[in-house]
Design a protein around this motif. Sequence first.
Motif, PDB file in Angstrom:
ATOM      1  N   ALA A 219       6.341   7.876  -8.817  1.00  0.00           N
ATOM      2  CA  ALA A 219       7.040   8.962  -9.498  1.00  0.00           C
ATOM      3  C   ALA A 219       6.630  10.315  -8.916  1.00  0.00           C
ATOM      4  CB  ALA A 219       6.749   8.915 -10.995  1.00  0.00           C
ATOM      5  N   ALA A 220       5.338  10.471  -8.631  1.00  0.00           N
ATOM      6  CA  ALA A 220       4.845  11.735  -8.079  1.00  0.00           C
ATOM      7  C   ALA A 220       5.437  11.988  -6.689  1.00  0.00           C
ATOM      8  CB  ALA A 220       3.318  11.710  -8.010  1.00  0.00           C
ATOM      9  N   TYR A 221       5.513  10.949  -5.890  1.00  0.00           N
ATOM     10  CA  TYR A 221       6.102  11.105  -4.547  1.00  0.00           C
ATOM     11  C   TYR A 221       7.571  11.491  -4.630  1.00  0.00           C
ATOM     12  CZ  TYR A 221       8.356   9.923  -0.173  1.00  0.00           C
ATOM     13  OH  TYR A 221       9.140   9.974   0.958  1.00  0.00           O
ATOM     14  N   LEU A 222       8.335  10.779  -5.445  1.00  0.00           N
ATOM     15  CA  LEU A 222       9.769  11.054  -5.541  1.00  0.00           C
ATOM     16  C   LEU A 222      10.028  12.428  -6.155  1.00  0.00           C
ATOM     17  CD1 LEU A 222      11.104   7.549  -6.650  1.00  0.00           C
ATOM     18  CD2 LEU A 222      11.272   8.609  -4.383  1.00  0.00           C
ATOM     19  N   GLU A 223       9.152  12.878  -7.020  1.00  0.00           N
ATOM     20  CA  GLU A 223       9.301  14.199  -7.619  1.00  0.00           C
ATOM     21  C   GLU A 223       9.236  15.291  -6.554  1.00  0.00           C
ATOM     22  OE1 GLU A 223      10.123  16.748 -10.636  1.00  0.00           O
ATOM     23  OE2 GLU A 223       9.922  14.570 -10.875  1.00  0.00           O
ATOM     24  N   LYS A 224       8.432  15.060  -5.537  1.00  0.00           N
ATOM     25  CA  LYS A 224       8.259  16.058  -4.473  1.00  0.00           C
ATOM     26  C   LYS A 224       9.251  15.903  -3.336  1.00  0.00           C
ATOM     27  CE  LYS A 224       3.242  16.419  -5.241  1.00  0.00           C
ATOM     28  NZ  LYS A 224       1.908  16.157  -4.654  1.00  0.00           N
ATOM     29  N   TYR A 225       9.900  14.734  -3.276  1.00  0.00           N
ATOM     30  CA  TYR A 225      10.779  14.454  -2.141  1.00  0.00           C
ATOM     31  C   TYR A 225      12.105  15.188  -2.258  1.00  0.00           C
ATOM     32  CZ  TYR A 225      13.900  12.001   1.032  1.00  0.00           C
ATOM     33  OH  TYR A 225      14.815  11.703   1.998  1.00  0.00           O
ATOM     34  N   ASN A 226      12.505  15.828  -1.175  1.00  0.00           N
ATOM     35  CA  ASN A 226      13.811  16.494  -1.100  1.00  0.00           C
ATOM     36  C   ASN A 226      14.575  15.928   0.091  1.00  0.00           C
ATOM     37  OD1 ASN A 226      13.561  18.476  -3.250  1.00  0.00           O
ATOM     38  ND2 ASN A 226      12.001  19.437  -1.959  1.00  0.00           N
ATOM     39  N   GLN A 227      15.807  15.518  -0.160  1.00  0.00           N
ATOM     40  CA  GLN A 227      16.618  14.959   0.921  1.00  0.00           C
ATOM     41  C   GLN A 227      17.009  16.047   1.918  1.00  0.00           C
ATOM     42  OE1 GLN A 227      19.723  12.997  -1.458  1.00  0.00           O
ATOM     43  NE2 GLN A 227      18.907  11.046  -0.751  1.00  0.00           N
TER      44      GLN A 227
ATOM     45  N   ASP B 197      10.277   4.202   5.365  1.00  0.00           N
ATOM     46  CA  ASP B 197       9.113   3.321   5.395  1.00  0.00           C
ATOM     47  C   ASP B 197       8.354   3.373   4.070  1.00  0.00           C
ATOM     48  OD1 ASP B 197       9.629   2.406   7.928  1.00  0.00           O
ATOM     49  OD2 ASP B 197       8.230   3.772   8.923  1.00  0.00           O
ATOM     50  N   ILE B 198       8.285   4.557   3.490  1.00  0.00           N
ATOM     51  CA  ILE B 198       7.606   4.716   2.202  1.00  0.00           C
ATOM     52  C   ILE B 198       8.361   3.960   1.105  1.00  0.00           C
ATOM     53  CG2 ILE B 198       7.047   6.398   0.390  1.00  0.00           C
ATOM     54  CD1 ILE B 198       6.412   8.384   2.693  1.00  0.00           C
ATOM     55  N   ILE B 199       9.675   4.085   1.101  1.00  0.00           N
ATOM     56  CA  ILE B 199      10.490   3.385   0.099  1.00  0.00           C
ATOM     57  C   ILE B 199      10.305   1.871   0.214  1.00  0.00           C
ATOM     58  CG2 ILE B 199      12.857   2.847  -0.627  1.00  0.00           C
ATOM     59  CD1 ILE B 199      11.778   5.601  -1.540  1.00  0.00           C
TER      60      ILE B 199
ATOM     61  N   PRO C 102       0.819  -1.229   0.000  1.00  0.00           N
ATOM     62  CA  PRO C 102       0.000   0.000   0.000  1.00  0.00           C
ATOM     63  C   PRO C 102       0.850   1.275   0.000  1.00  0.00           C
ATOM     64  CG  PRO C 102       0.072  -0.941   2.196  1.00  0.00           C
ATOM     65  CD  PRO C 102       0.786  -1.928   1.296  1.00  0.00           C
ATOM     66  N   PHE C 103       1.420   1.585  -1.152  1.00  0.00           N
ATOM     67  CA  PHE C 103       2.324   2.734  -1.249  1.00  0.00           C
ATOM     68  C   PHE C 103       1.606   4.053  -0.965  1.00  0.00           C
ATOM     69  CE2 PHE C 103       4.351   6.195  -3.563  1.00  0.00           C
ATOM     70  CZ  PHE C 103       5.646   6.094  -3.108  1.00  0.00           C
ATOM     71  N   GLU C 104       0.497   4.293  -1.656  1.00  0.00           N
ATOM     72  CA  GLU C 104      -0.198   5.570  -1.493  1.00  0.00           C
ATOM     73  C   GLU C 104      -0.718   5.760  -0.071  1.00  0.00           C
ATOM     74  OE1 GLU C 104      -2.429   6.956  -5.331  1.00  0.00           O
ATOM     75  OE2 GLU C 104      -2.535   4.780  -5.234  1.00  0.00           O
ATOM     76  N   GLN C 105      -1.224   4.691   0.521  1.00  0.00           N
ATOM     77  CA  GLN C 105      -1.713   4.765   1.895  1.00  0.00           C
ATOM     78  C   GLN C 105      -0.576   5.069   2.861  1.00  0.00           C
ATOM     79  OE1 GLN C 105      -2.387   2.482  -0.426  1.00  0.00           O
ATOM     80  NE2 GLN C 105      -4.284   1.337  -0.005  1.00  0.00           N
ATOM     81  N   THR C 106       0.610   4.513   2.588  1.00  0.00           N
ATOM     82  CA  THR C 106       1.761   4.755   3.456  1.00  0.00           C
ATOM     83  C   THR C 106       2.207   6.212   3.353  1.00  0.00           C
ATOM     84  OG1 THR C 106       2.453   2.455   3.125  1.00  0.00           O
ATOM     85  CG2 THR C 106       4.091   3.958   4.034  1.00  0.00           C
ATOM     86  N   VAL C 107       2.208   6.762   2.146  1.00  0.00           N
ATOM     87  CA  VAL C 107       2.528   8.182   1.967  1.00  0.00           C
ATOM     88  C   VAL C 107       1.511   9.035   2.722  1.00  0.00           C
ATOM     89  CG1 VAL C 107       2.660  10.083   0.312  1.00  0.00           C
ATOM     90  CG2 VAL C 107       3.658   7.853  -0.270  1.00  0.00           C
ATOM     91  N   ALA C 108       0.243   8.736   2.566  1.00  0.00           N
ATOM     92  CA  ALA C 108      -0.823   9.524   3.194  1.00  0.00           C
ATOM     93  C   ALA C 108      -0.776   9.461   4.715  1.00  0.00           C
ATOM     94  CB  ALA C 108      -2.183   9.039   2.702  1.00  0.00           C
ATOM     95  N   SER C 109      -0.201   8.383   5.253  1.00  0.00           N
ATOM     96  CA  SER C 109      -0.158   8.213   6.710  1.00  0.00           C
ATOM     97  C   SER C 109       0.884   9.108   7.374  1.00  0.00           C
ATOM     98  CB  SER C 109       0.149   6.752   7.052  1.00  0.00           C
ATOM     99  OG  SER C 109       1.520   6.441   6.806  1.00  0.00           O
ATOM    100  N   GLY C 110       1.754   9.735   6.559  1.00  0.00           N
ATOM    101  CA  GLY C 110       2.820  10.564   7.119  1.00  0.00           C
ATOM    102  C   GLY C 110       4.020   9.761   7.568  1.00  0.00           C
ATOM    103  N   ALA C 111       4.168   8.548   7.066  1.00  0.00           N
ATOM    104  CA  ALA C 111       5.287   7.678   7.427  1.00  0.00           C
ATOM    105  C   ALA C 111       6.616   8.276   6.985  1.00  0.00           C
ATOM    106  CB  ALA C 111       5.089   6.305   6.783  1.00  0.00           C
ATOM    107  N   SER C 112       7.691   7.737   7.545  1.00  0.00           N
ATOM    108  CA  SER C 112       9.032   8.213   7.190  1.00  0.00           C
ATOM    109  C   SER C 112       9.354   7.856   5.739  1.00  0.00           C
ATOM    110  CB  SER C 112      10.065   7.575   8.112  1.00  0.00           C
ATOM    111  OG  SER C 112      10.192   6.178   7.825  1.00  0.00           O
TER     112      SER C 112
END
Length: 199
Positions: A191-199, A121-123, A108-118
């Motif tokens: 792809a959408a998640y990684l596009e927004k992610y900044n280290q 954990d998302i990866i 459940p990738f999208e659900q994990t992103v929506a949960s505010g996980a680290s």
Amino acid sequence: MNNKKIKSALVSVFHKDGLDEIIKKLHANGVKLFSTGGTQTFIESLGIPVTPVEKITGYPSILGGRVKTLHPSVFGGILARRDNESDREEMKKFNIEEIDLVIVDLYPFEQTVASGASHQDIIEKIDIGGISLIRGAAKNYKDVIIVPSKGEYAALTKLLDEKKGTSDEEDRLWFARRAFATSSHYDTAIAAYLEKYNQ
């Protein structure tokens, strides 16, 4: 229209709800079941025989579960063209069993992103084996049925009830279309998640 009877199935799902009735119907139709980890335990809890994937690959689940089904004995059984003499000879040479049905869902990738996980954990919720099974089985829809999410359980149940597990090419193509739509949506979300992610 190139009718195929389901004789064997690989079942490996994250969500088990709604799976029990399908497993019972497959067993009643004499389908040989292969499975992994928690799904295998779930099937065994129903009192239904199941062969662990490890028995056909010769490898346990490794790298914290990252690698379970990624093996020629699994993907050969899915991707082999049943009407191709060379494929059949190689299947025999390497003792690879045909897999006629693949039931899988994705982490459940999208659900994990929506949960505010680290981020880590998302990866970890980027599914590799599942997406590969979906694409492999969908590519070989001439011979294999792919059920890429519980959203297709009703269609599979209908096939088992009304056709006793026999499908024609149009049936399998329908499932393949659903599979690639599932795959496309999943990769777009990553792809959408990684596009927004900044280290």
